[in-house]
Design an enzyme around this catalytic site. Structure first.
Site, PDB file in Angstrom:
ATOM      1  N   CYS A 111       0.834  -1.192   0.000  1.00 19.07           N
ATOM      2  CA  CYS A 111       0.000   0.000   0.000  1.00 19.07           C
ATOM      3  C   CYS A 111       0.874   1.248   0.000  1.00 19.07           C
ATOM      4  CB  CYS A 111      -0.907  -0.003   1.238  1.00 19.07           C
ATOM      5  SG  CYS A 111      -1.890  -1.506   1.411  1.00 19.07           S
ATOM      6  N   ARG A 152      -4.839   1.410  -0.891  1.00 18.26           N
ATOM      7  CA  ARG A 152      -4.797  -0.025  -0.606  1.00 18.26           C
ATOM      8  C   ARG A 152      -4.637  -0.876  -1.851  1.00 18.26           C
ATOM      9  NH1 ARG A 152      -9.434  -4.180   1.691  1.00 18.26           N
ATOM     10  NH2 ARG A 152      -7.991  -5.711   2.575  1.00 18.26           N
ATOM     11  N   ASN A 212       1.724  -0.078   5.485  1.00 20.83           N
ATOM     12  CA  ASN A 212       2.213  -0.556   4.193  1.00 20.83           C
ATOM     13  C   ASN A 212       3.102  -1.759   4.452  1.00 20.83           C
ATOM     14  OD1 ASN A 212       3.326  -0.842   1.591  1.00 20.83           O
ATOM     15  ND2 ASN A 212       4.921   0.657   2.020  1.00 20.83           N
ATOM     16  N   GLU A 227       3.526  -6.227   5.083  1.00 24.84           N
ATOM     17  CA  GLU A 227       2.931  -7.476   5.557  1.00 24.84           C
ATOM     18  C   GLU A 227       3.563  -7.854   6.891  1.00 24.84           C
ATOM     19  OE1 GLU A 227       0.482  -8.986   4.079  1.00 24.84           O
ATOM     20  OE2 GLU A 227       0.531  -8.143   2.044  1.00 24.84           O
ATOM     21  N   ASP A 271      -3.761  -8.625   8.896  1.00 28.98           N
ATOM     22  CA  ASP A 271      -2.558  -8.404   9.695  1.00 28.98           C
ATOM     23  C   ASP A 271      -2.495  -6.975  10.220  1.00 28.98           C
ATOM     24  OD1 ASP A 271      -2.243  -7.555   7.060  1.00 28.98           O
ATOM     25  OD2 ASP A 271      -0.099  -7.922   7.009  1.00 28.98           O
ATOM     26  N   ILE A 318      12.628 -12.078 -17.423  1.00 28.34           N
ATOM     27  CA  ILE A 318      12.930 -11.150 -18.505  1.00 28.34           C
ATOM     28  C   ILE A 318      14.180 -11.654 -19.223  1.00 28.34           C
ATOM     29  CG2 ILE A 318      13.820  -8.842 -19.016  1.00 28.34           C
ATOM     30  CD1 ILE A 318      10.902  -8.769 -18.567  1.00 28.34           C
ATOM     31  N   SER A 352      10.789 -12.801  -4.400  1.00 33.24           N
ATOM     32  CA  SER A 352      12.050 -12.485  -5.078  1.00 33.24           C
ATOM     33  C   SER A 352      13.218 -13.138  -4.350  1.00 33.24           C
ATOM     34  CB  SER A 352      12.257 -10.969  -5.142  1.00 33.24           C
ATOM     35  OG  SER A 352      12.754 -10.494  -3.895  1.00 33.24           O
ATOM     36  N   GLY A 353      14.376 -13.102  -4.980  1.00 34.40           N
ATOM     37  CA  GLY A 353      15.600 -13.599  -4.354  1.00 34.40           C
ATOM     38  C   GLY A 353      16.475 -12.493  -3.818  1.00 34.40           C
TER      39      GLY A 353
END
EC number: 6.3.5.4
Length: 635
Positions: A2, A50, A75, A77, A100, A291, A363-364
């Site tokens: 958010c 949101r 904003n 998690e 949460d 990509i 992501s890594g």
């Protein structure tokens, strides 16, 4: 994911202009296109945009406690929220949502400022407690989520997820901080806690800020730091087993979602490990996005394809033309501050692709910092062995002279490019590491900046950023020290900034299992030989992943997410470089030495030097001046 913003009157309870608050909130519409909400009362306004991920039907914000006296905009998690709910229920708190976000409200009521120590996640939030007349701001431990703030001359305190929300207020002065410019041209970003404008600041990672009406603005308080103890006696075999278990837990927590979820898959070790473990935790095929580049020198999509085929993922691949440089102005507007990592271009494109198929992507990111993956780490350790052989009193004059005399031979084979090594040998470990990663190193910045700009700097040097963090590192282990420095600077200012803005531009939430703070803490207990052994980086991660990934993915040379800057600047962008770097905008600032700008452009064009990184940094600064500084006040 958010966007949050707000206004707080630190001096009284003056009315908050709803139109101004709405304008600030809507400037971040891209961060949360699903719905927006505001809370206004005397002396306070909170705004929220949101992007619904969890509790789609009842998780709207601002969100309140039972009697409405506590209000939060959030904003990010909180991944362990399901564990905290029973504990808070047992303390007598009642929940009206399954989100949460509500955990934050009741955790504040239960534990006060210490609530952040209980959260496992990526977050930036602002919480208002009317009964205590207190505004509380917090940012996650590793700086995944951003938070800017500013105290205006009239006592108004502004905050927001992006600097553009503060600019949208209309009261923030667009007065550039020369120290921020010094940091930018060295690092490619403005380091926390500084922002590009003098009035603005970034809340540093793992810090909170408490404001009480009528009291002076205090300093942010740190609530967490990583300690590299390197004292874990675990064996390699047991460490591999425990690492795999910890990675699975981190990934499992980040797979909680009520919207489509997937992962980035570059074909590198980190993202491939995340996808392999996700596949084992998922009942259905994992959605993966990659990509590829039309230039094979920059294309690693074949390795991503091998991992996707092995785990039968729903794989999505977009091939980007190698001359994909039309995003320069878009990026300048997106980042609000000067930002010079050219991999923002492919990152923007992979987020654009992912959003067509998912709303959340794992992501890594963070793997190189914690596992010891950067090539520069191995080079630094080699130099450290040489530095240890001679005292600094001998090294500084000897290698300083050699570094000054030795030519910068970009055209020569690598073994003959000794200038940077000589310059590094003349420095302390921390100075040498900064020197090695700087885009424009100190001697270049000395020539780049005008006498007028140096006067405005007042003696400030970017080395102060690294010295400050090094003093708090708590370790003299050569690898651990520079890992700590990267966790405090590069990871936050470059990597996390890049991914946050690129993903939020497309309303995509990116989650970061390799930056789980409990995982980072555990890795910091392992000896540095578990990260780099011989010439092999990410030793432990690669050994742990051997049963899950092919050797040609694990042990191939690192490629990175690069774009062909050198060729662009001698070809399709040659005219733009001339106009931007040698044009009136940089000249009129009075901050740059035009003769040196001419040297950078000319030497690059004739092939005698590769100044592509320096030219890109100047190009993006000029784009910032044009797209942000000259944008004018909001209507």
């Amino acid at each position: 994911m958010c966007g949050i913003t707000g206004i707080f009157d630190t001096r009284g309870k003056r009315d908050i202009d709803r139109a101004v608050l709405h304008r600030m909130n809507e400037s971040q519409h891209h961060r949360g296109p699903v719905e927006g909400g505001v809370h206004v009362e005397p002396g306070l306004g909170l705004g929220h945009r949101r992007l619904s991920i969890i509790d789609l039907s009842t998780g709207q914000q601002p969100l309140y406690n039972e009697d409405g006296s506590v209000c939060v905009v959030f904003n990010g998690e909180i991944y362990n929220y399901q564990e905290l709910i029973p504990e808070l229920l047992a303390l007598g708190h009642r929940f009206h949502t399954r989100s949460d976000t509500e955990v934050i409200v009741h955790a504040w009521e239960a534990w006060g400022e210490a609530c952040v120590e209980r959260f496992r996640g990526m977050f930036a939030f602002a919480l208002w407690d009317r009964n205590r007349d207190t505004l509380f701001l917090a940012r996650d431990r590793l700086g995944v989520k951003p938070l800017y703030y500013a105290l205006l001359d009239d006592g108004s305190f502004l905050f927001g997820s992006e600097l553009k929300s503060l600019l949208a207020h209309g009261g923030l002065r667009r007065e550039i901080d020369p120290c921020a410019v010094e940091e930018y041209f060295a690092l490619g970003y403005v380091a926390e806690p500084r922002a590009i404008f003098k009035q603005a600041r970034k809340l540093p990672p793992a810090h909170t800020l408490l404001l009480r009406r009528g009291q002076p603005l205090g300093e942010p308080r740190e609530y967490w730091d990583v300690r590299f103890t390197l004292d874990n006696p675990i064996s390699d075999e047991d460490a591999c087993e425990e690492l795999t278990a910890r990675l699975k837990e981190s990934i499992r927590l980040r797979m909680i979602s009520e919207v489509p979820l997937g992962a980035f898959l570059s074909g590198g070790v980190d993202s491939s490990a995340v996808v392999a473990l996700m596949a084992g935790l998922s009942d259905s095929p994992v959605n993966t996005c990659s990509i590829g580049f039309s230039d094979p020198a920059f294309n690693e999509s074949e390795f991503a394809r091998r991992v996707a085929d092995r785990y039968q993922t729903n794989h999505h691949l977009d091939i980007v033309e190698s001359d994909d440089f039309d995003l320069i102005d878009t990026l300048a507007r997106l980042y609000d501050e000067p930002y010079a990592d050219s991999s923002a271009i492919p990152t923007y494109r992979v987020c654009q692709l992912a959003r067509k198929h998912v709303t959340v992507a794992l992501s890594g990111d963070g793997g190189d910092e914690s596992f010891g993956g950067y090539r520069r780490y191995r080079l630094h350790l080699m130099e450290e062995k040489m530095r240890a052989a001679l005292p600094l009193g001998l090294r500084r004059p000897l290698f300083g002279a050699l570094g000054a005399l030795y030519p910068k031979a970009d055209w020569a084979p690598r073994m003959f490019r000794a200038k940077t090594t000589f310059e590094g040998m003349a420095r302390t470990s921390v100075e040498a590491y900064l020197h090695s990663i700087s885009i424009l190193r100190a001697p270049m910045r000395e020539q780049l900046f005008s006498a007028r700009f140096k006067s405005a700097l007042g003696g400030y040097d970017v080395s102060e950023v690294f010295a400050r963090h090094a003093a708090r590192a708590g370790t003299d282990d050569p690898l651990a020290l520079i890992q700590y420095l990267d966790l405090k600077t590069y990871l936050v200012g470059d990597i996390n900034t890049k991914v946050d803005r690129a993903s939020m531009a497309h309303s995509l939430e990116v989650r970061e299992p390799l930056m789980d703070h409990e995982l980072v803490e555990w890795l910091a207990t392992l000896d540095s030989t578990r990260k780099i052994r011989g010439q092999e980086g990410k030793f432990l991660l690669k050994k742990a992943m051997e049963p899950l990934l092919p050797d040609d993915v694990l042990y191939r040379p690192k490629m990175g997410f690069a774009v062909p800057l050198a060729r662009w600047f001698r070809g399709p962008l040659k005219q733009r470089v001339q106009e931007s770097i040698l044009g009136a905008r940089l000249a009129d600032s009075g901050w740059f030495n035009r003769d040196y700008l001419q040297h950078l452009v000319s030497a690059h064009n004739n092939g005698s030097r590769d100044y592509s990184a320096s030219i890109w940094t100047l190009l993006m600064f000029e784009a910032f001046l044009r797209n942000v500084m000259e944008a004018g006040e909001p209507a």
